[in-house]
Design an enzyme around this catalytic site. Structure first.
Site, PDB file in Angstrom:
ATOM      1  N   THR A   1       0.860  -1.191   0.000  1.00 33.68           N
ATOM      2  CA  THR A   1       0.000   0.000   0.000  1.00 33.68           C
ATOM      3  C   THR A   1       0.892   1.235   0.000  1.00 33.68           C
ATOM      4  O   THR A   1       2.048   1.170   0.412  1.00 33.68           O
ATOM      5  CB  THR A   1      -0.890   0.047   1.250  1.00 33.68           C
ATOM      6  OG1 THR A   1      -0.028   0.053   2.391  1.00 33.68           O
ATOM      7  CG2 THR A   1      -1.807  -1.145   1.337  1.00 33.68           C
TER       8      THR A   1
ATOM      9  N   GLU B   1      -5.959  -3.599  -0.833  1.00 31.24           N
ATOM     10  CA  GLU B   1      -6.425  -4.765  -0.072  1.00 31.24           C
ATOM     11  C   GLU B   1      -7.591  -5.481  -0.749  1.00 31.24           C
ATOM     12  O   GLU B   1      -7.980  -6.563  -0.339  1.00 31.24           O
ATOM     13  CB  GLU B   1      -6.862  -4.329   1.341  1.00 31.24           C
ATOM     14  CG  GLU B   1      -5.734  -3.867   2.253  1.00 31.24           C
ATOM     15  CD  GLU B   1      -5.371  -2.381   2.095  1.00 31.24           C
ATOM     16  OE1 GLU B   1      -5.668  -1.803   1.033  1.00 31.24           O
ATOM     17  OE2 GLU B   1      -4.781  -1.821   3.033  1.00 31.24           O
TER      18      GLU B   1
ATOM     19  N   LYS C   1     -14.971  16.497  11.892  1.00 27.17           N
ATOM     20  CA  LYS C   1     -15.919  16.279  12.990  1.00 27.17           C
ATOM     21  C   LYS C   1     -16.197  17.618  13.656  1.00 27.17           C
ATOM     22  O   LYS C   1     -15.430  18.071  14.490  1.00 27.17           O
ATOM     23  CB  LYS C   1     -15.366  15.245  13.964  1.00 27.17           C
ATOM     24  CG  LYS C   1     -15.278  13.888  13.295  1.00 27.17           C
ATOM     25  CD  LYS C   1     -14.680  12.821  14.159  1.00 27.17           C
ATOM     26  CE  LYS C   1     -14.632  11.525  13.356  1.00 27.17           C
ATOM     27  NZ  LYS C   1     -13.478  10.722  13.606  1.00 27.17           N
TER      28      LYS C   1
ATOM     29  N   TRP D   1     -20.563  14.976  11.403  1.00 26.40           N
ATOM     30  CA  TRP D   1     -19.527  14.763  10.404  1.00 26.40           C
ATOM     31  C   TRP D   1     -19.801  15.587   9.147  1.00 26.40           C
ATOM     32  O   TRP D   1     -20.932  15.678   8.680  1.00 26.40           O
ATOM     33  CB  TRP D   1     -19.458  13.277  10.024  1.00 26.40           C
ATOM     34  CG  TRP D   1     -18.874  12.409  11.093  1.00 26.40           C
ATOM     35  CD1 TRP D   1     -18.601  12.771  12.390  1.00 26.40           C
ATOM     36  CD2 TRP D   1     -18.512  11.033  10.982  1.00 26.40           C
ATOM     37  NE1 TRP D   1     -18.095  11.719  13.083  1.00 26.40           N
ATOM     38  CE2 TRP D   1     -18.030  10.633  12.258  1.00 26.40           C
ATOM     39  CE3 TRP D   1     -18.535  10.111   9.949  1.00 26.40           C
ATOM     40  CZ2 TRP D   1     -17.577   9.334  12.495  1.00 26.40           C
ATOM     41  CZ3 TRP D   1     -18.094   8.818  10.188  1.00 26.40           C
ATOM     42  CH2 TRP D   1     -17.612   8.442  11.453  1.00 26.40           C
TER      43      TRP D   1
HETATM   44  P1  ADP Z   1      -5.469   2.372  -5.117  1.00 25.49           P
HETATM   45  O1  ADP Z   1      -4.048   2.044  -5.176  1.00 25.49           O
HETATM   46  O2  ADP Z   1      -6.333   1.539  -5.989  1.00 25.49           O
HETATM   47  O3  ADP Z   1      -5.751   3.846  -5.218  1.00 25.49           O
HETATM   48  P2  ADP Z   1      -5.023   2.418  -2.418  1.00 25.49           P
HETATM   49  O4  ADP Z   1      -5.018   1.215  -1.601  1.00 25.49           O
HETATM   50  O5  ADP Z   1      -3.753   3.155  -2.676  1.00 25.49           O
HETATM   51  O6  ADP Z   1      -5.734   1.941  -3.709  1.00 25.49           O
HETATM   52  O7  ADP Z   1      -6.045   3.485  -1.898  1.00 25.49           O
HETATM   53  C1  ADP Z   1      -7.357   3.097  -1.653  1.00 25.49           C
HETATM   54  C2  ADP Z   1      -8.167   4.275  -1.227  1.00 25.49           C
HETATM   55  O8  ADP Z   1      -8.312   5.197  -2.307  1.00 25.49           O
HETATM   56  C3  ADP Z   1      -9.569   3.925  -0.864  1.00 25.49           C
HETATM   57  O9  ADP Z   1      -9.647   3.407   0.432  1.00 25.49           O
HETATM   58  C4  ADP Z   1     -10.284   5.249  -1.032  1.00 25.49           C
HETATM   59  O10 ADP Z   1     -10.091   6.091   0.082  1.00 25.49           O
HETATM   60  C5  ADP Z   1      -9.568   5.849  -2.205  1.00 25.49           C
HETATM   61  N1  ADP Z   1     -10.350   5.615  -3.419  1.00 25.49           N
HETATM   62  C6  ADP Z   1     -10.197   4.645  -4.331  1.00 25.49           C
HETATM   63  N2  ADP Z   1     -11.079   4.770  -5.328  1.00 25.49           N
HETATM   64  C7  ADP Z   1     -11.838   5.859  -5.047  1.00 25.49           C
HETATM   65  C8  ADP Z   1     -12.928   6.519  -5.683  1.00 25.49           C
HETATM   66  N3  ADP Z   1     -13.418   6.104  -6.842  1.00 25.49           N
HETATM   67  N4  ADP Z   1     -13.450   7.606  -5.075  1.00 25.49           N
HETATM   68  C9  ADP Z   1     -12.961   8.052  -3.901  1.00 25.49           C
HETATM   69  N5  ADP Z   1     -11.930   7.476  -3.259  1.00 25.49           N
HETATM   70  C10 ADP Z   1     -11.373   6.399  -3.817  1.00 25.49           C
END
Ligand code: ADP
Length: 545
Positions: A189, A334, A443, A448
């Site tokens: 990640t 994940e 918050k 929220w």
């Molecule tokens: P990725 O590498 O696919 O971006 P990451 O694990 O780095 O995945 O990040 C995941 C996070 O990115 C999610 O938990 C969410 O907060 C954000 N995210 C992914 N897709 C979207 C989306 N379409 N709209 C808003 N947030 C998103």
């Protein structure tokens, strides 16, 4: 009583042998480092991947060993994607945009045995040698002999040329069959909080995810599709597209390292791409190019956007000016990574104009095979009314149960749900909408406020290019929203005119208390706004006033 059907392990090599046997002449097209176009077929990928499996064996790679990559989307990288898991090893894609300290940490933590490296990242190897010298024995440059660069390696490490190794190898290899739960790929990640953590996929999870993303209400992949993942193969398996393409026999177009608007428009039209996938920043770059050059997209019909929330402008402009549907997906490392996709049910199919845009801002419906729910602070289920927002949890066979090196199940709650760290609503039709990362939600006086909702409104201002809303500490309300905006090139922004755009769109108490105009916003290696850095800088803005 057990069913009487055949049991056959779901193997990643099975995807490739299917593509080679039934879609052998379908193309895999790559832009190379030199800017030329390399063309081969799924049959070639399968044959060359067998060659590469032989190479890996000769380099001493055994089942379970990690094979690292630092590479753009290209045919050689694709061969590592198949050869490493195909022989029982683990393809470990590393994000080269991370800081060299993180890259060194990740390769060292995974104990990569071999590293496959694109020419652009040759200088990186010198910077991380100290961190990887105890595990990496061989560095293979993904190029031909004529392009081999000088690379400073630690004593005992060996440098190779990919094409030379492949030429000297042979195809006398039979893909082995083994337990489908065997690890196939590893991806860390982004590590916006603390050190990056590894997610370890299996053959089974990868194939189930490939079936799900290929479905009509997701990527709608077919043998006639021509798909180009802009999302890098070093970023969560390029959203599973390299696997879903072989599953369906689709033509796969790999764009290499040039991902600016002009390069993308060029490759989309030249290679007659029908569908593409990437993050909003990429699509904003493409839009800017199309608008300023007057170029059109001849064949692209749909674009999947994900990774962060898509601004409404993106959906409107591509639909109204270019006839391209921008469709929202959501996921995370994940989740392999796709969890939801916004394709209409019959109730939404007729939506037009602003109603359609409003609906398309939602991140979409859960993919079949996995499930989701939203819960309050006590873990109690919240209603699916499109209004209540709470912590989003997911479970299913392509969702991580633990991080690399941890005990299986250790990332789950007692009922087996994985907390995504996102805050979301779900409407009665099952469309989920992210309102925030749980650490970004504001918050205010116990209630929220969604930072994403405010950002979406801010970027609809004609002079605003990018916006971020963060929680700033407040003496009375605990936290209040603070809006940071970047003006569009050549424009200036009046804070008051930005605030006036919120009128009638949100409750009064959601209004940001202040707007700060900044020349740029910090981004993570995966293109997300670095809210943590902004919070560090502006957290006490309202305490100082
Ligand atoms: P990725 O590498 O696919 O971006 P990451 O694990 O780095 O995945 O990040 C995941 C996070 O990115 C999610 O938990 C969410 O907060 C954000 N995210 C992914 N897709 C979207 C989306 N379409 N709209 C808003 N947030 C998103």
């Amino acid at each position: 009583m057990l069913g009487l059907m055949q049991t056959q392990n779901l193997m990643i090599s099975g995807l490739l042998t299917h593509a080679a046997r039934h879609h052998g002449t379908a193309s895999v097209i790559s832009r190379t480092h030199e800017g030329t176009t390399h063309r081969h077929t799924w049959a070639d990928v399968e044959r060359r991947s067998r060659r590469l499996a032989r190479v890996l064996t000769k380099l001493g790679v055994r089942a379970g060993d990690r094979v690292g990559t630092l590479a753009w989307n290209g045919f050689r990288h694709l061969e590592v994607y198949y050869a490493a898991p195909g022989m029982g090893a683990v393809c470990h894609t590393i994000n080269p945009r991370l800081h060299p300290d993180d890259i060194g940490y990740i390769a060292g933590n995974a104990r990569d045995k071999v590293l496959f490296v694109d020419l652009s990242f040759a200088p990186l190897i010198g910077a991380i040698t100290a961190a990887i010298k105890d595990c990496v024995r061989d560095v293979v440059m993904l190029c031909d002999a004529a392009s081999m660069p000088e690379v400073a390696l630690a004593p005992g490490m060996r440098l190779h040329c990919y094409d030379t190794l492949l030429d000297a190898s042979d195809e006398d290899y039979v893909w082995p069959d083994f337990d489908e739960n065997t690890a196939s790929a590893l991806c860390y990640t982004s590590g916006t909080t603390g050190r990056p953590k590894g997610v370890l996929y299996s053959h089974r999870s990868t194939i189930l995810h490939a079936y799900a993303v290929a479905l009509p209400d997701v990527l709608d992949l077919r043998a006639t599709s021509r798909i180009l993942p802009v999302v890098p193969m070093f970023h969560v398996n390029a959203w599973g597209i390299p696997y879903a393409a072989s599953l369906t026999g689709a033509t796969l177009v790999l764009p290499g390292r040039h991902l600016d608007g002009a390069s993308l428009a060029d490759i989309f039209n030249t290679e007659q791409v029908s569908m593409s996938c990437g993050v909003p920043t990429i699509w904003l770059g493409l839009l800017q190019h199309l608008r300023s050059s007057g170029q059109r997209l001849d064949t692209v019909k749909r674009i999947m956007t994900g990774g962060s929330a898509a601004p409404p402008l993106l959906i409107d402009a591509f639909r109204d000016e270019y006839g391209v549907a921008v469709e929202h997906g959501w996921g995370m490392t994940e989740l392999s990574p796709v969890g939801t996709y916004n394709a209409p049910k019959s109730g939404q199919a007729g939506l037009t104009g602003q109603d359609a845009t409003r609906h398309m801002l939602k991140q979409g419906r859960i993919l079949p095979g996995i499930d989701m729910k939203i819960v309050d602070g006590d873990g109690k289920d919240l209603p699916w009314d499109g209004k209540a927002f709470g912590d989003l949890k997911v479970r299913g066979p392509w969702i991580a149960s633990a991080y690399y090196g941890d005990e299986p199940g250790s990332a789950l709650d007692a009922e087996g749900w994985f907390a995504t760290g996102d805050v979301a609503t779900i409407d009665p039709e099952g469309f989920m909408e992210i309102t925030d990362r749980s650490k970004d939600v504001i918050k205010s006086g116990g209630e929220w406020i969604s930072s994403i909702a405010l950002e979406n409104i801010a970027v609809s201002h004609p002079d605003v290019a990018e916006a971020a809303v963060i929680a700033a500490r407040h003496p009375k309300w605990d936290e209040r929203p603070l809006l940071l905006v970047v003006p569009r090139p050549g424009h200036s922004v009046e804070p008051q005119s930005v605030l006036s755009i919120f009128e009638g769109k949100v409750a009064k108490w959601w209004l940001p208390d202040a707007v700060i105009v900044v020349p740029e916003l910090p981004h993570t290696a995966t293109g997300k706004i670095q809210k943590m850095a902004l919070r560090d800088k502006y957290r006490d803005q309202y305490m100082r006033e």
